[in-house]
Design a protein around this motif. Structure first.
Motif, short mmCIF file in Angstrom:
data_model
loop_
_atom_site.label_atom_id
_atom_site.label_comp_id
_atom_site.label_asym_id
_atom_site.label_seq_id
_atom_site.Cartn_x
_atom_site.Cartn_y
_atom_site.Cartn_z
N PRO A 65 -34.12 16.73 -2.49
CA PRO A 65 -32.84 16.98 -3.17
C PRO A 65 -31.93 15.76 -3.05
O PRO A 65 -31.92 15.08 -2.02
N SER A 66 -31.17 15.48 -4.09
CA SER A 66 -30.25 14.33 -4.05
C SER A 66 -29.18 14.56 -2.98
O SER A 66 -28.79 15.69 -2.71
N PRO A 67 -28.70 13.47 -2.37
CA PRO A 67 -27.73 13.60 -1.28
C PRO A 67 -26.31 13.79 -1.77
O PRO A 67 -25.82 13.03 -2.60
N PRO A 97 -30.27 4.40 -7.96
CA PRO A 97 -30.77 5.77 -8.10
C PRO A 97 -30.13 6.61 -7.00
O PRO A 97 -29.39 6.08 -6.15
N SER A 98 -30.38 7.90 -7.00
CA SER A 98 -29.87 8.74 -5.93
C SER A 98 -30.47 8.29 -4.59
O SER A 98 -31.63 7.87 -4.53
N ALA A 99 -29.66 8.38 -3.52
CA ALA A 99 -30.05 7.81 -2.23
C ALA A 99 -30.82 8.79 -1.36
O ALA A 99 -30.50 9.02 -0.20
N ASN A 100 -31.87 9.37 -1.96
CA ASN A 100 -32.73 10.31 -1.23
C ASN A 100 -34.16 9.79 -1.28
O ASN A 100 -34.48 8.93 -2.09
N LEU A 101 -35.01 10.35 -0.42
CA LEU A 101 -36.44 10.08 -0.57
C LEU A 101 -36.89 10.70 -1.87
O LEU A 101 -36.45 11.81 -2.22
N ARG A 107 -39.55 5.44 -1.76
CA ARG A 107 -40.93 5.82 -2.18
C ARG A 107 -40.89 6.32 -3.62
O ARG A 107 -41.50 7.34 -3.97
N ARG A 108 -40.15 5.59 -4.45
CA ARG A 108 -39.97 6.00 -5.85
C ARG A 108 -41.06 5.36 -6.70
O ARG A 108 -41.30 4.16 -6.56
N PRO A 109 -41.71 6.12 -7.58
CA PRO A 109 -42.71 5.51 -8.47
C PRO A 109 -42.05 4.38 -9.28
O PRO A 109 -40.93 4.57 -9.78
MG MG Z 1 -32.84 10.89 -8.20
#
Ligand code: MG
Ligand code: AMP
Length: 366
Positions: A164-166, A156-160, A71-73
């Motif tokens: 917080p980044s995982p 990118p970081s594998a978070n929603l 759900r990244r812009p």
């Molecule tokens: Mg990130």
């Protein structure tokens, strides 16, 4: 460590999990993950900073899927990860001499350079910009995966988005387990915060995001680097300058009140204000958490708050490393409001304060 494929327990998780050794991942697991990526899949993998969610950089549909599942812009561009220096020439149309000096000192490692892009890099990756961000991660799982794919990996970081980044595979599965094809699980990451991002298309170079390499270390190689207010987590950037630094980010679900000092030589003012904020919020019936440091922890016992120390102020590396997992821990403890202590902005302190400010819903300066 042997190859072990299983599905994460507890919830209906679709992602395949490969347990691998961080320094010597078995070739079969890497090949399985790489083959999914080459077919256009999305797979999470560890780096020395945080876990990334990878797609082959030129496969537009896979890249679009990365944005969708996070759900990244779409205007927040992805960093491209390479495993050998020569791959940079596929991605960047100009590679100034400074990049060689930076790579010599920091690669593989948590430093990302922003350069003019080649036509091979799709605009989906760069959020429509003419610039591309590149780094070589210092993690054998990431490096072997990129090699096995045969192309740079956009990740990118594998978070929603916004979370917080995982720093563990479990964090990845909690956020994205239902929607990604797999995760290479090599345990906890080393730094626990993202890479430092430097824009080398500007003169002097601009710090777009402080990260795991302290600014002072980068300046030893480049000379003076421009530090805009948004890199300190203050104010918002122009979209074209630093996309993706404009949103509330890295955040726990709880509200976060950040208490900063103008001068950290006397912590008593900090302790007083934190205690007052705990009492105020508890008085409203809220469950309060305190994110503090070893130097101040003893002052918060007996207040009825959940107290977590990020470590000693003399060890900013440890504080940065524990930051995101502490946010997630506060959430899992059901805290409504976190009152967090700020730290001095020197060295990794700048990175810590950038993340804390961006995660905060309110900031108090004493
Ligand atoms: Mg990130
Ligand atoms: P993440 O992958 O979630 O760690 O975020 C990557 C960050 O790198 C973005 O939010 C931007 O701040 C920066 N970045 C990536 N690509 C570019 C680019 N082409 N131009 C400027 N900044 C970039």
């Amino acid at each position: 460590m042997g190859r072990c494929v299983f599905r994460a327990s507890g919830r209906n998780v679709k992602a395949k999990v490969w347990r691998v050794d961080p320094s010597e991942p078995d070739a079969k697991s890497i090949e399985e993950a790489a083959s999914i990526l080459r077919k256009g899949g999305v797979v999470a993998f560890p780096t020395e900073t945080v876990y990334g969610l990878g797609a082959v950089y030129h496969m537009r549909d896979a890249v679009i899927r990365v944005f969708k599942v996070k759900r990244r812009p779409p205007d927040n561009p992805l960093i491209l990860h390479i495993s050998s220096f020569s791959q940079i020439y596929t991605l960047a149309s100009e590679v100034p001499e400074a990049v060689h000096r930076l790579a010599e000192k920091f690669w593989p490692g948590p430093l990302t350079v922003v350069l003019p892009k080649t036509s091979r890099v799709p605009y989906e990756v760069t959020g429509g910009l003419e610039k591309v961000a590149v780094r070589m991660p210092a993690h054998n799982v990431a490096l072997r995966l990129i090699e096995a794919v045969g192309d740079p990996i956009a990740a990118p970081s594998a978070n929603l988005s916004g979370r917080p980044s995982p720093t563990t595979a479990q964090h990845v599965l909690a956020d994205l387990g239902d929607e990604i094809d797999g995760v290479l699980d090599a345990g906890e990451t080393l730094y626990g915060v993202e890479s430092t991002v430097i824009d080398l298309t500007a003169d002097p170079p601009v710090l777009l995001r402080p990260g795991a390499v302290p600014l002072e270390e980068v300046e030893k190689v480049l000379g003076k680097v421009c530090v805009p207010a948004f890199a300190r987590g203050l104010g918002e950037a122009e979209r074209a300058l630093a996309p993706g630094t404009r949103y509330r980010h890295y955040s726990p679900r709880a509200q976060l009140v950040l208490v900063e000092l103008k001068d950290y030589s006397d912590l008593s003012k900090l302790v007083d204000r934190v205690k007052r904020l705990v009492a105020e919020n508890a008085g409203r019936g809220l469950r309060v958490g305190v994110l503090c440091t070893d130097e101040t922890r003893e002052h918060y016992s007996g207040l009825g708050a959940v107290v977590l120390s990020l470590g000693s102020r003399r060890d900013p590396f440890g504080i940065a490393r524990r930051l995101y997992s502490s946010f997630r821990e506060m959430d899992s403890l059901g805290v409504d409001v976190i009152v967090a202590e700020g730290v001095d902005e020197r060295g990794l302190g700048l990175t810590i304060m950038n993340r804390m400010r961006k995660a905060s819903t309110k900031r108090v300066v004493v």
